[in-house]
Design a protein around this motif. Sequence first.
Motif, PDB file in Angstrom:
ATOM      1  N   LYS A  21       0.826  -1.212   0.000  1.00 46.97           N
ATOM      2  CA  LYS A  21       0.000   0.000   0.000  1.00 46.97           C
ATOM      3  C   LYS A  21       0.859   1.260   0.000  1.00 46.97           C
ATOM      4  O   LYS A  21       0.493   2.260  -0.618  1.00 46.97           O
ATOM      5  CB  LYS A  21      -0.934   0.013   1.211  1.00 46.97           C
ATOM      6  N   ALA A  22       1.998   1.187   0.671  1.00 44.88           N
ATOM      7  CA  ALA A  22       2.889   2.346   0.727  1.00 44.88           C
ATOM      8  C   ALA A  22       3.478   2.674  -0.641  1.00 44.88           C
ATOM      9  O   ALA A  22       3.953   3.794  -0.852  1.00 44.88           O
ATOM     10  CB  ALA A  22       4.005   2.098   1.736  1.00 44.88           C
ATOM     11  N   GLN A  23       3.404   1.739  -1.568  1.00 44.04           N
ATOM     12  CA  GLN A  23       3.927   1.985  -2.911  1.00 44.04           C
ATOM     13  C   GLN A  23       2.828   2.279  -3.937  1.00 44.04           C
ATOM     14  O   GLN A  23       3.112   2.405  -5.124  1.00 44.04           O
ATOM     15  CB  GLN A  23       4.765   0.799  -3.369  1.00 44.04           C
ATOM     16  N   ASP A  24       1.611   2.425  -3.502  1.00 48.70           N
ATOM     17  CA  ASP A  24       0.514   2.710  -4.425  1.00 48.70           C
ATOM     18  C   ASP A  24       0.757   3.970  -5.254  1.00 48.70           C
ATOM     19  O   ASP A  24       0.312   4.062  -6.396  1.00 48.70           O
ATOM     20  CB  ASP A  24      -0.809   2.856  -3.677  1.00 48.70           C
ATOM     21  N   TYR A  25       1.458   4.925  -4.681  1.00 50.16           N
ATOM     22  CA  TYR A  25       1.714   6.177  -5.394  1.00 50.16           C
ATOM     23  C   TYR A  25       2.449   5.945  -6.715  1.00 50.16           C
ATOM     24  O   TYR A  25       2.292   6.722  -7.661  1.00 50.16           O
ATOM     25  CB  TYR A  25       2.519   7.147  -4.516  1.00 50.16           C
ATOM     26  N   ILE A  26       3.215   4.871  -6.790  1.00 49.50           N
ATOM     27  CA  ILE A  26       3.977   4.591  -8.014  1.00 49.50           C
ATOM     28  C   ILE A  26       3.025   4.351  -9.181  1.00 49.50           C
ATOM     29  O   ILE A  26       3.207   4.909 -10.262  1.00 49.50           O
ATOM     30  CB  ILE A  26       4.915   3.388  -7.801  1.00 49.50           C
ATOM     31  N   GLY A  27       2.012   3.542  -8.957  1.00 43.36           N
ATOM     32  CA  GLY A  27       1.038   3.273 -10.018  1.00 43.36           C
ATOM     33  C   GLY A  27       0.303   4.524 -10.445  1.00 43.36           C
ATOM     34  O   GLY A  27       0.028   4.730 -11.634  1.00 43.36           O
ATOM     35  N   TYR A  40      10.744   3.340 -11.847  1.00 43.39           N
ATOM     36  CA  TYR A  40      10.477   2.638 -10.596  1.00 43.39           C
ATOM     37  C   TYR A  40      10.687   1.128 -10.712  1.00 43.39           C
ATOM     38  O   TYR A  40      10.070   0.351  -9.984  1.00 43.39           O
ATOM     39  CB  TYR A  40       9.048   2.928 -10.127  1.00 43.39           C
ATOM     40  N   ALA A  41      11.573   0.710 -11.593  1.00 41.95           N
ATOM     41  CA  ALA A  41      11.787  -0.723 -11.846  1.00 41.95           C
ATOM     42  C   ALA A  41      12.157  -1.491 -10.582  1.00 41.95           C
ATOM     43  O   ALA A  41      11.626  -2.581 -10.341  1.00 41.95           O
ATOM     44  CB  ALA A  41      12.855  -0.914 -12.923  1.00 41.95           C
ATOM     45  N   GLU A  42      13.041  -0.937  -9.772  1.00 39.17           N
ATOM     46  CA  GLU A  42      13.456  -1.638  -8.550  1.00 39.17           C
ATOM     47  C   GLU A  42      12.300  -1.776  -7.564  1.00 39.17           C
ATOM     48  O   GLU A  42      12.109  -2.844  -6.968  1.00 39.17           O
ATOM     49  CB  GLU A  42      14.615  -0.909  -7.885  1.00 39.17           C
ATOM     50  N   GLU A  43      11.551  -0.695  -7.399  1.00 44.22           N
ATOM     51  CA  GLU A  43      10.426  -0.721  -6.465  1.00 44.22           C
ATOM     52  C   GLU A  43       9.345  -1.692  -6.939  1.00 44.22           C
ATOM     53  O   GLU A  43       8.735  -2.404  -6.134  1.00 44.22           O
ATOM     54  CB  GLU A  43       9.832   0.675  -6.290  1.00 44.22           C
ATOM     55  N   ILE A  44       9.118  -1.724  -8.246  1.00 41.02           N
ATOM     56  CA  ILE A  44       8.117  -2.633  -8.804  1.00 41.02           C
ATOM     57  C   ILE A  44       8.556  -4.080  -8.612  1.00 41.02           C
ATOM     58  O   ILE A  44       7.750  -4.946  -8.245  1.00 41.02           O
ATOM     59  CB  ILE A  44       7.841  -2.305 -10.284  1.00 41.02           C
ATOM     60  N   ALA A  45       9.834  -4.368  -8.832  1.00 43.47           N
ATOM     61  CA  ALA A  45      10.353  -5.724  -8.620  1.00 43.47           C
ATOM     62  C   ALA A  45      10.190  -6.137  -7.165  1.00 43.47           C
ATOM     63  O   ALA A  45       9.808  -7.276  -6.865  1.00 43.47           O
ATOM     64  CB  ALA A  45      11.813  -5.794  -9.046  1.00 43.47           C
ATOM     65  N   GLN A  46      10.462  -5.215  -6.245  1.00 41.01           N
ATOM     66  CA  GLN A  46      10.303  -5.515  -4.823  1.00 41.01           C
ATOM     67  C   GLN A  46       8.835  -5.780  -4.498  1.00 41.01           C
ATOM     68  O   GLN A  46       8.505  -6.711  -3.762  1.00 41.01           O
ATOM     69  CB  GLN A  46      10.818  -4.360  -3.966  1.00 41.01           C
TER      70      GLN A  46
END
Length: 68
Positions: A21-27, A40-46
């Motif tokens: 949920k904390a990464q929802d902003y990426i989408g 945001y490739a690294e964050e998406i992979a994580q």
Amino acid sequence: MEERTREEILAEINGYEQLLKAQDYIGVKIAEGRATVADYAEEIAQADEWAAKTRELREELEEMDAAE
């Protein structure tokens, strides 16, 4: 291997869900065109790893339910 309780598994699932949920902003940024997937490739992979782990834990819970 030591068996975990339902509560421990649920707590771990909750932790991964909070991280996701904390990464929802990426989408949102990608959808709005303010960023790219490459940005945001690294964050998406994580996030993919966290989602996979969450699925595994949910399957573990289903197995526990079936065994009861």
